[in-house]
Design an enzyme around this catalytic site. Structure first.
Site, PDB file in Angstrom:
ATOM      1  N   LYS A  53       0.790  -1.172   0.012  1.00  0.00           N
ATOM      2  CA  LYS A  53       0.092   0.098   0.168  1.00  0.00           C
ATOM      3  C   LYS A  53       0.994   1.339  -0.150  1.00  0.00           C
ATOM      4  O   LYS A  53       0.589   2.295  -0.696  1.00  0.00           O
ATOM      5  CB  LYS A  53      -0.964  -0.106   1.064  1.00  0.00           C
ATOM      6  CG  LYS A  53      -1.925  -1.196   0.977  1.00  0.00           C
ATOM      7  CD  LYS A  53      -2.827  -1.558   2.401  1.00  0.00           C
ATOM      8  CE  LYS A  53      -3.668  -2.389   2.237  1.00  0.00           C
ATOM      9  NZ  LYS A  53      -4.364  -3.147   3.247  1.00  0.00           N
ATOM     10  N   GLN A  97      -4.532  -1.727   9.703  1.00  0.00           N
ATOM     11  CA  GLN A  97      -4.580  -3.195   9.164  1.00  0.00           C
ATOM     12  C   GLN A  97      -5.098  -4.089  10.110  1.00  0.00           C
ATOM     13  O   GLN A  97      -4.651  -4.198  11.080  1.00  0.00           O
ATOM     14  CB  GLN A  97      -2.985  -3.426   8.749  1.00  0.00           C
ATOM     15  CG  GLN A  97      -2.767  -4.740   7.996  1.00  0.00           C
ATOM     16  CD  GLN A  97      -3.320  -4.803   6.696  1.00  0.00           C
ATOM     17  OE1 GLN A  97      -3.108  -3.640   5.675  1.00  0.00           O
ATOM     18  NE2 GLN A  97      -4.180  -5.679   6.188  1.00  0.00           N
ATOM     19  N   ASP A 120     -11.370   2.657   3.890  1.00  0.00           N
ATOM     20  CA  ASP A 120     -11.409   1.073   3.684  1.00  0.00           C
ATOM     21  C   ASP A 120     -12.964   0.943   3.641  1.00  0.00           C
ATOM     22  O   ASP A 120     -13.253  -0.472   3.351  1.00  0.00           O
ATOM     23  CB  ASP A 120     -11.001   0.181   5.115  1.00  0.00           C
ATOM     24  CG  ASP A 120      -9.604  -0.576   4.944  1.00  0.00           C
ATOM     25  OD1 ASP A 120      -9.448  -0.959   3.679  1.00  0.00           O
ATOM     26  OD2 ASP A 120      -9.130  -0.798   5.697  1.00  0.00           O
TER      27      ASP A 120
END
Ligand code: NAP
Length: 288
Positions: A53, A97, A120
């Protein structure tokens, strides 16, 4: 019939060019899109996703900041870090994460991220907006799947889509997005009886199970579109999907490979959402 292989890598590369241009336009206007990534502990898979990422952000002209925390970090400390990013004007997207260690509630962390920076798309407000068809951030993997179908001109309207898997991050939202695109959707899961009877009725099969190659030609009708979300390791250590690619290719009209299918699209949609967030924040500050 030999299936056409949908290269997520190629679709992602095209989209990333556009994202890069949009990020550059925003930078010219004085607002460089910024992404904060929080990594807790030392899970090698999580670390590798986070590195991917960071690299993709840099290539797209997005500023990214990695916050690494030890495995034993307290929930309070993590929530404070998220709050600080909520209030940080250089950050437009926040990603924590997953999975998180057991002393930390994932639900609390997700709900602490400001919906305005929820790139997200996991916050209940984002999910509610998606379900009611409102403007929001769409979760990256499901959004990437829809983009791939669109780029290949695969019509969703009126098609029967069978989604195997009902997780909150893949199965449920991809089914909802297919429904929003006027497909008729059936969900299958571990308690589904006669899985292949269900999948054989599908024009579009989305496999999001996490079991190596459990779907093959015997599960498909001729000409089905097959999207393989699974990321599994075989006994020999090789990466594979939920679909037996060779066998399924004989019946499918389109199929995604693993690796190089859904994976690259997930990161791409994260970049897309981060740039979109910066654009929204810019528009808001200039419309007042
Ligand atoms: P998950 O939370 O473990 O969910 C798996 C789903 O599959 C569950 O709904 C489960 O049913 C269902 N299932 C399990 N065994 C089954 C069976 N034998 N038949 C039918 N359904 C079955 O997994 P996830 O997070 O959704 O991820 C799914 C896969 O996608 C994993 O391999 C993951 O690594 C991969 N993934 C890839 C990306 C990417 O970017 N490429 C992103 C996210 C995830 P129950 O609900 O009844 O337990």
């Amino acid at each position: 019939m030999a299936a056409k292989v949908i290269s997520g890598k190629e679709v992602a590369a095209q989209l990333r060019e556009q994202i890069k241009n949009d990020a550059a336009d925003l930078t010219d206007k004085g607002i460089t899109p910024g992404l904060a990534v929080v990594l807790v502990g030392d899970n090698p898979a999580s670390r590798s996703y986070v590195k991917g990422k960071e690299k993709a952000s840099a290539q797209a002209g997005i500023y990214s900041e990695l916050c690494e925390l030890p495995e034993d970090v307290t929930e309070k400390k993590l929530l404070q870090i998220v709050e600080d990013y909520n209030n940080n004007p250089s950050i437009h997207g926040i990603l924590v994460q997953l999975p998180l260690p057991e002393q930390i509630s994932e639900t609390k962390v997700i709900e602490t991220i400001s919906p305005a920076k929820d790139v997200d798309g996991f916050h209940p407000i984002s999910i509610g907006r998606m379900m009611t068809g409102q403007e929001t951030f769409l979760p990256c993997t499901p959004f990437g799947i829809i983009k791939m179908l669109e780029q290949e001109n695969i019509t969703m309207e009126g098609k029967h889509a069978v989604v195997i898997g009902r997780s909150n991050i893949v199965g449920k939202p991809v089914g909802q997005l297919l429904l929003n695109n006027n497909a008729t959707v059936t969900y299958c899961h571990s308690r589904t009886k006669n899985l292949s009877e269900m999948t054989k009725q599908a024009d579009i099969v989305i496999a999001a199970v996490g079991r190596a190659e459990i779907i093959n030609d015997s599960h498909l009708k001729e000409g089905a579109v097959v999207i393989d979300v699974g990321m599994n390791r075989k006994d020999d250590g090789k990466l594979c999907g939920d679909v037996d690619f060779e066998k399924a290719s004989e019946k499918a009209s389109f199929i995604t490979p693993v690796p190089g299918g859904v994976g690259p699209m997930t990161i791409t949609m994260l970049l897309h959402n981060t740039v979109l967030s910066a654009a929204r924040i810019y528009e808001k500050s200039h419309s007042q």
